[in-house]
Design an enzyme around this catalytic site. Structure first.
Site, short mmCIF file in Angstrom:
data_model
loop_
_atom_site.label_atom_id
_atom_site.label_comp_id
_atom_site.label_asym_id
_atom_site.label_seq_id
_atom_site.Cartn_x
_atom_site.Cartn_y
_atom_site.Cartn_z
N HIS A 248 -12.47 -11.29 -5.67
CA HIS A 248 -11.34 -10.71 -6.39
C HIS A 248 -11.73 -10.11 -7.75
O HIS A 248 -11.02 -10.29 -8.74
CB HIS A 248 -10.26 -11.77 -6.57
N HIS B 248 -3.55 -16.34 -1.53
CA HIS B 248 -4.93 -16.62 -1.95
C HIS B 248 -5.32 -18.10 -1.94
O HIS B 248 -5.96 -18.60 -2.87
CB HIS B 248 -5.16 -16.05 -3.35
N GLU C 43 -10.60 -5.58 -2.13
CA GLU C 43 -10.84 -6.88 -1.49
C GLU C 43 -11.02 -6.68 0.01
O GLU C 43 -10.07 -6.29 0.69
CB GLU C 43 -9.64 -7.81 -1.74
N ASP D 206 -0.87 -2.04 -3.56
CA ASP D 206 -1.19 -3.45 -3.35
C ASP D 206 -1.12 -3.66 -1.84
O ASP D 206 -0.28 -4.40 -1.34
CB ASP D 206 -0.18 -4.33 -4.11
N ARG E 255 -1.62 -12.89 1.65
CA ARG E 255 -0.42 -13.71 1.81
C ARG E 255 -0.21 -14.23 3.23
O ARG E 255 -0.59 -13.57 4.20
CB ARG E 255 0.81 -12.87 1.41
C1 BGC Z 1 -2.70 -9.29 -4.42
C2 BGC Z 1 -1.70 -9.01 -5.48
C3 BGC Z 1 -1.80 -10.07 -6.51
C4 BGC Z 1 -3.21 -10.04 -7.04
C5 BGC Z 1 -3.43 -11.07 -8.06
C6 BGC Z 1 -4.05 -9.26 -5.03
O1 BGC Z 1 -4.99 -9.54 -4.08
O2 BGC Z 1 -2.58 -8.41 -3.36
O3 BGC Z 1 -0.41 -8.94 -4.98
O4 BGC Z 1 -0.89 -9.89 -7.52
O5 BGC Z 1 -4.09 -10.26 -5.99
O6 BGC Z 1 -3.00 -12.26 -7.64
#
Ligand code: BGC
Length: 399
Positions: free
Chosen positions: A227, A152, A364, A299, A127
Site C-alpha cells: 500500500h 484491508h 495495489e 478508488d 473490501r
Molecule cells: C482503498 C481506499 C482506502 C485506502 C486507504 C485503498 O486501498 O481502496 O478506499 O481509503 O486504501 O485505506
C-alpha cells in the site's frame, strides 16, 4: 658469417619472446582490469526504529544500490517508510508518503483515518461486503472497520503486526529482506494458521520486487498487496493530478457507494476509467460520473488484460517535471488505483506540513474486491497443501 646468423636468430627469438610476454602481460592486465572492476553490491544496513506501544522492538532495514535508489522498510507492518529514486538530473528524492517515527505509524488518531501508508496488506487487500464470507457452508465474520464492510485485513491487519526478518541476502545485482508472519487461526476472524513470507528485493536496475507466499493448515482466503502512496515529484506538497497513468486494462470493477462490487465488469471505453493511453490522473477525475462519485475519485480495481501469463506490464505512472517513470509488472489479475481521496490534510508529512487531498496515489496489485462473495470472480481460496504466490515489480527510470 655462421656466428652472425646465429646471433641474429637469438636476437630475433628473444624479440619474439619479449613481444609475446608483453602481449600476455597486457592480456592479463585486461583480464585483471575486467575482474577488478569495482563490484558495487546492493547493500543492506539495519537500525533500531523504536518500540511498539506493547514494547516490541521494531527495526528498519535500508537497501541501497549503486544507481541512487534506496529503500527503507520497517518490521512493523512491513512498511516502506521511504523510497529514494533519482530524477532526470540524478537527484535522489523520497517518492513515497509516510511518517518520520514509529509513534506516528501506531498513533490511534492517525490509524483511525486508515492511511495504510507503505504497508503490507493482509489477509485480504480491499473490501469484503458486510465483513462476511462462507467457505463450504461455514460462515465467517470479520471486523467491519470501514462502515459496514471489512477493509484491508481488519482492525489489526498485516499492516499493524511486527514481522520477523528470516533472511537477508545481498550480492552485486540485488539485495533482499525476507519477512515472515504467522497469523493464527481465527485472527481477525479468518480461518487457518496462515504462514506468510514477503520478500522485498532491490536490484541494481532500480527495480523493487515484492514477492508474496503463504500457506495454511485450513481452507481460507488470501489476497495480499502493498500500500505505498507514490508522489513521483518528490514534493509531497504537490498533488498527483499531473501524473500520467497508463493501465493495461479494457475493463474495471464497478462498485456501489460503499465501494463493494456491484457484480460484473465494465468496459472502460468512453469512460473516465480508460487509461489504455497515458492520461493525467486529473484529466477526468472530477467529471460527473457515478463511479467517481462513489470513490470520491479513482478508488477502483482494473481487470488486467494479461491474466495468468506470468509477470506482465500492468500500469505506469510518469511525472514530467522530475522525469520519473514508474512501471508496475505483476502476475496478479487486478490493480487498484487509489488517488488519495481520503487524505484530508490532517496527517503530518515527512517533509513538514500535512498530507493534503490527492497528494499520493496507490497502485495495489490484487485479486478483485469482495471476491469471496462474488460468484463470477476468480477464487481467492487457499487450501492446505497449496502455496499462495503473488509477485509485483516496481521499476523506476527517467524519461
Ligand atoms: C482503498 C481506499 C482506502 C485506502 C486507504 C485503498 O486501498 O481502496 O478506499 O481509503 O486504501 O485505506
Amino acid at each position: 658469417m655462421k656466428e652472425i646468423k646465429s646471433a641474429f636468430y637469438v636476437v630475433t627469438l628473444i624479440g619474439f619472446a619479449f613481444i609475446s610476454i608483453q602481449c600476455k602481460n597486457s592480456n592479463n592486465k585486461e583480464a585483471e582490469t575486467t575482474q577488478q572492476e569495482p563490484v558495487s553490491p546492493v547493500t543492506i544496513s539495519k537500525e533500531a526504529f523504536g518500540m511498539t506501544p506493547d514494547s516490541i522492538a521494531v527495526e528498519k532495514y535500508i537497501l541501497k544500490n549503486k544507481k541512487g535508489m534506496e529503500v527503507s522498510m520497517i518490521t512493523y507492518g512491513g512498511i516502506i517508510t521511504s523510497l529514494k529514486v533519482p530524477n532526470k538530473d540524478h537527484v535522489s528524492e523520497d517518492v513515497v508518503l509516510g511518517f518520520d517515527a514509529l509513534a506516528e505509524y501506531t498513533k490511534p488518531e492517525y490509524t483511525n483515518s486508515c492511511p495504510y501508508f507503505g504497508a503490507l496488506i493482509g489477509r485480504y487487500g480491499n473490501r469484503i461486503a458486510n465483513g462476511k464470507f462462507s467457505i463450504d457452508g461455514n460462515e465467517y465474520t470479520l471486523a467491519t472497520n470501514n462502515g459496514k464492510n471489512h477493509l484491508h485485513g481488519g482492525v489489526k491487519g498485516f499492516d499493524k503486526v511486527v514481522w520477523n526478518v528470516v533472511e537477508t541476502k545481498s550480492d552485486s545485482t540485488s539485495a533482499s529482506v525476507v519477512l515472515s508472519y504467522l497469523s493464527k487461526n481465527m485472527e481477525e476472524g479468518y480461518p487457518g494458521n496462515l504462514n506468510t513470507t514477503v520478500t522485498y528485493t532491490l536490484t541494481n536496475d532500480n527495480v523493487l520486487d515484492v514477492d508474496y507466499k503463504a500457506t495454511t493448515d485450513k481452507k481460507t482466503i488470501v489476497n495480499l498487496t502493498q500500500h505505498s502512496y507514490f508522489n513521483l515529484s518528490g514534493d509531497f506538497s504537490k498533488t498527483i493530478l499531473d501524473h500520467e497513468i497508463t493501465i493495461d486494462a479494457d475493463k474495471f470493477v464497478p462498485v456501489d457507494e460503499t465501494l463493494i462490487p456491484t457484480g460484473g465488469l465494465k468496459d472502460v471505453t468512453d469512460t473516465p476509467f480508460d487509461f489504455r493511453v497515458a492520461k493525467a490522473i486529473g484529466k477526468d477525475i472530477d467529471t460527473e460520473n457515478g463511479q467517481l462519485k462513489s470513490g470520491l475519485g479513482y478508488d477502483h480495481c482494473w481487470v488486467l488484460n494479461h491474466q495468468n501469463e506470468g509477470m506482465e506490464f500492468a500500469a505506469s505512472a510518469y511525472d514530467k517535471e522530475s522525469g520519473r517513470l514508474l512501471e508496475v509488472f505483476t502476475d496478479e489479475l487486478g490493480i487498484q488505483l487509489y488517488t488519495g481521496n481520503f487524505l484530508d490534510g490532517t496527517l503530518p508529512s515527512k517533509q513538514g506540513g500535512t498530507y493534503a487531498y490527492r497528494t499520493g496515489f496507490c497502485l495495489e496489485t490484487e485479486h478483485y474486491p469482495d471476491s469471496p462473495n462474488q460468484k463470477d470472480f476468480p477464487s481467492v481460496i487457499l487450501n492446505p497443501g497449496e502455496t499462495y504466490t503473488s509477485k509485483t515489480s516496481f521499476k523506476f527510470s527517467v524519461q
